[in-house]
Structure formats: structure tokens, C-alpha cells
Write an enzyme that holds these catalytic residues in place. Sequence first.
Site, PDB file in Angstrom:
ATOM      1  N   ARG A  13       0.861  -1.181   0.000  1.00 19.84           N
ATOM      2  CA  ARG A  13       0.000   0.000   0.000  1.00 19.84           C
ATOM      3  C   ARG A  13       0.892   1.224   0.000  1.00 19.84           C
ATOM      4  O   ARG A  13       2.110   1.134   0.138  1.00 19.84           O
ATOM      5  CB  ARG A  13      -1.004   0.009   1.168  1.00 19.84           C
ATOM      6  CG  ARG A  13      -0.641  -0.678   2.446  1.00 19.84           C
ATOM      7  CD  ARG A  13       0.365   0.010   3.308  1.00 19.84           C
ATOM      8  NE  ARG A  13       0.118   1.418   3.485  1.00 19.84           N
ATOM      9  CZ  ARG A  13       1.062   2.304   3.695  1.00 19.84           C
ATOM     10  NH1 ARG A  13       2.344   1.940   3.751  1.00 19.84           N
ATOM     11  NH2 ARG A  13       0.780   3.570   3.854  1.00 19.84           N
ATOM     12  N   GLY A  14       0.251   2.383  -0.192  1.00 18.66           N
ATOM     13  CA  GLY A  14       1.000   3.613  -0.405  1.00 18.66           C
ATOM     14  C   GLY A  14       1.070   3.876  -1.902  1.00 18.66           C
ATOM     15  O   GLY A  14       1.462   3.007  -2.688  1.00 18.66           O
ATOM     16  N   ALA A  15       0.690   5.081  -2.302  1.00 15.94           N
ATOM     17  CA  ALA A  15       0.534   5.383  -3.729  1.00 15.94           C
ATOM     18  C   ALA A  15       1.778   5.088  -4.569  1.00 15.94           C
ATOM     19  O   ALA A  15       1.681   4.445  -5.622  1.00 15.94           O
ATOM     20  CB  ALA A  15       0.088   6.832  -3.910  1.00 15.94           C
ATOM     21  N   ARG A  68      -7.713  -0.404  -6.779  1.00 16.94           N
ATOM     22  CA  ARG A  68      -7.874   0.690  -5.827  1.00 16.94           C
ATOM     23  C   ARG A  68      -7.993   2.000  -6.601  1.00 16.94           C
ATOM     24  O   ARG A  68      -7.028   2.428  -7.238  1.00 16.94           O
ATOM     25  CB  ARG A  68      -6.705   0.745  -4.836  1.00 16.94           C
ATOM     26  CG  ARG A  68      -6.542  -0.538  -4.012  1.00 16.94           C
ATOM     27  CD  ARG A  68      -5.688  -0.320  -2.797  1.00 16.94           C
ATOM     28  NE  ARG A  68      -6.360   0.569  -1.849  1.00 16.94           N
ATOM     29  CZ  ARG A  68      -5.738   1.135  -0.813  1.00 16.94           C
ATOM     30  NH1 ARG A  68      -4.447   0.929  -0.615  1.00 16.94           N
ATOM     31  NH2 ARG A  68      -6.407   1.919   0.007  1.00 16.94           N
ATOM     32  N   GLN A  71      -2.278   2.285  10.029  1.00 14.86           N
ATOM     33  CA  GLN A  71      -0.991   2.370   9.326  1.00 14.86           C
ATOM     34  C   GLN A  71       0.053   3.135  10.129  1.00 14.86           C
ATOM     35  O   GLN A  71       1.240   2.846  10.044  1.00 14.86           O
ATOM     36  CB  GLN A  71      -1.176   3.038   7.954  1.00 14.86           C
ATOM     37  CG  GLN A  71      -1.998   2.237   6.966  1.00 14.86           C
ATOM     38  CD  GLN A  71      -3.445   2.672   6.945  1.00 14.86           C
ATOM     39  OE1 GLN A  71      -4.013   3.021   7.986  1.00 14.86           O
ATOM     40  NE2 GLN A  71      -4.062   2.669   5.784  1.00 14.86           N
ATOM     41  N   ASP A 111      -2.244  10.419  -2.160  1.00 11.23           N
ATOM     42  CA  ASP A 111      -2.598   9.391  -3.138  1.00 11.23           C
ATOM     43  C   ASP A 111      -3.034   9.995  -4.467  1.00 11.23           C
ATOM     44  O   ASP A 111      -2.964   9.329  -5.490  1.00 11.23           O
ATOM     45  CB  ASP A 111      -3.706   8.503  -2.583  1.00 11.23           C
ATOM     46  CG  ASP A 111      -3.172   7.528  -1.545  1.00 11.23           C
ATOM     47  OD1 ASP A 111      -3.005   6.350  -1.883  1.00 11.23           O
ATOM     48  OD2 ASP A 111      -2.896   7.955  -0.414  1.00 11.23           O
ATOM     49  N   ASN A 153      -5.631  12.080   0.670  1.00 13.24           N
ATOM     50  CA  ASN A 153      -4.728  11.262   1.477  1.00 13.24           C
ATOM     51  C   ASN A 153      -5.583  10.446   2.437  1.00 13.24           C
ATOM     52  O   ASN A 153      -6.814  10.552   2.446  1.00 13.24           O
ATOM     53  CB  ASN A 153      -3.718  12.138   2.226  1.00 13.24           C
ATOM     54  CG  ASN A 153      -2.575  11.326   2.821  1.00 13.24           C
ATOM     55  OD1 ASN A 153      -1.950  10.527   2.122  1.00 13.24           O
ATOM     56  ND2 ASN A 153      -2.298  11.501   4.096  1.00 13.24           N
ATOM     57  N   LYS A 154      -4.947   9.633   3.222  1.00 13.15           N
ATOM     58  CA  LYS A 154      -5.665   8.726   4.116  1.00 13.15           C
ATOM     59  C   LYS A 154      -6.693   9.468   4.958  1.00 13.15           C
ATOM     60  O   LYS A 154      -6.471  10.589   5.409  1.00 13.15           O
ATOM     61  CB  LYS A 154      -4.656   8.004   5.006  1.00 13.15           C
ATOM     62  CG  LYS A 154      -5.248   6.939   5.911  1.00 13.15           C
ATOM     63  CD  LYS A 154      -6.046   5.893   5.122  1.00 13.15           C
ATOM     64  CE  LYS A 154      -5.236   5.201   4.052  1.00 13.15           C
ATOM     65  NZ  LYS A 154      -6.020   4.232   3.263  1.00 13.15           N
TER      66      LYS A 154
END
EC number: 5.3.1.23
Length: 357
Positions: free
Chosen positions: A45-47, A88, A197, A238, A248-249
Site C-alpha cells: 500500500r502507499g501510492a 484501488r 498504518q 494518493d 490522502n488517508k
Amino acid sequence: MIPTLEWLPTGVNFLDQTKLPLEETYVLATDYKQVATVIRDMIVRGAPAIGVSAAMGVAIGILRSEATTIPALNAEVVIICDTLAATRPTAVNLFWGIGKIRDLYNNLAASGTSIPEIKEAVVAEARLMYDEDIAACKQMGQFGADLLPKEGTVLTHCNAGALATCGYGSALGVIRAAIERGHKIDVFADETRPFLQGARLTAWELMKDNIPTTVLCDNMSAHLMSKGRIQAVIVGADRIAANGDTANKIGTYGVSILAKEHGIPFYVAAPWATIDLATATGEGIPIEQRAASEVTHSNGKQMTPHGVAIENPAFDVTPAKYITAIITERGVLRAPFHESIRQMAEMPEPERILAKA
């Protein structure tokens, strides 16, 4: 540096981030469908990491293809790309990574390149993108390090570190670079509900680097800001719209408002590929909705009443007006972002950034 993902002769090997911080185990994806599952299930995960993972997914799909003609391989490539693109929706790096390999494939196929040569070329491109991501993170660190305080506490939300990239990190890369320059920085890491996270991943990797780290519940930052205990906020992204609005998250938007209220600079660090020039504002950014079970359960234990309604958007959008600066490997962007982003996009594209040996 523990690799987030790695191309091996047998497939793409991923550090299973769902098992951290208690287990350091790996998942080997030997075909594109398995890569899609790894992305969807947040094993990776993570763009930035998602973008390179998707590129490797397309490359391994082409490499493993048994097609003997270009028309047959063309049809497979469409399926491969569509499968990975459905994983995603928010992280624009996903589509960037897919597009880089797809475009290379299309150009080679149209030019009469043989299938074995195409396979070799797409794998080489995907592996180069891995090296370039690490180099881009280090360059972001160089541009952003001196924006952080010489001494003080920096708050971050979610994980925008080595685990969210191929190595070094975007937001945490800036923190690492500042510390390498002698800044005395400690980090507050929001736990980042519901997937944790920050508590699981940011704390884990910063402790690996011996960077002083304290985990906070997500609702504690306002109190600490009011006491003068936070000097800067830095997060990843992201997707960044053409006007600077940033996805973002979930929870990042609230942190940005709190930072603005308390006069604390709020920085976003992300590779240029995260900027989506085709999306005018944050209103156009698709927000991924994830499974209710991520909210209802923790470590397999149910935490909510049976049948209660659940909302679980994975991201929110921070309006550009709350962002002090956006740090990329091409330089630092400042308001008005619609102008600085446009100006940077119009500059001649820099030569490919190659990681140093």
C-alpha cells in the site's frame, strides 16, 4: 533497507504489510492476478509503491503470457491492465504505473518488435521504475528537509515512508533527510484508524531507523497542538488535483484544519506522478470505500454491535488552502497551486532520475 517489493526471477516478492509490526513475512506473486490481489488486500500500500507494483503486475502478465502473436498478446494486455486498474481507485499512481508499461508495450508492438524482445523490455522498464522511485524519494528529501524545524516535533498521519514507496519514503523521506542534515526531530505518528498504518507501520519503520517516535490516537493532535508540542505536519498523498487539493488517508483533512488553526505549517510530500492534471479539483477525485469489517473488527475481534451501519471511506480530500507547500522530486510547489503546478508541468521534462549504486 527492507524491500517493500522486489522483482525476483520467480515473481514479485512483497513484504506483507498486513502482518506488521509483529511478523516480517513475504508474499510471492507469480502472475498479474496475484499482484492485483496483493494491491487490493493492502499487502502492499502507499501510492508510489502501488504504482510500481502495478507496473510490475503488467510486466509479469506480459512475461508469463503464452501468446504467440501480437494480436493475441494485445487482447491479453487489455485484460491484464483492466484487472489491475480495478483494484484501488483513488491512488492515481496505480494508473500511471499501468500506463507506463502499457504505452511501452503498445509502441513496441506497433513497431514490429518481437514478443521475446517486448517481454525483456517491459520487465526492464518496471525494474527501472523501482529504482527511480527510490531516487525520487531521496530527491524529495533534499528539497524538503530544510522546511522542517531545526529542532522539534513533526506530526504525520498514515504511513508515507519506505513502506509506502519502494524505499526511503516521501513524507518520512523528508524527515529522514532533515535528520541526516543534523535536525533534531522526533515524530508523533497518528495511529490512523481503522487500518492503523501509523501505529503499525510508521512506528515500526521509524523505530528501525532509531528515530524517536510516539504513537497518538487520532483525536489527540488538537490537544498537543494547543500546547505547542507540534512544530510541523507532513503527510503523503494518493492523488493531487490540478489546483492542489490533495487526497490522502482518511483523517488528513481534519489534521490540516487543526494545523491551520494553530499556525502550524502543513506539508504534503509526493512524487510528481501523484499529481493528476486531468482532475481539476478535489471534487473529481474518486474516494475508495473499503469493507465494513475493517471498522467492525480489530485483530479478528468484533468491536461493534451486530447490524450497525458502517461508513469506511479510505481517503478524504484536503483543500489546497490548508496546504503550506507540496514537495515533489521536481521541486517545492507553493500557493497558488493551480499556477505553480501548471508552470512546473510546462517545464521540459527532467531526465530520468536514476538511483545511485
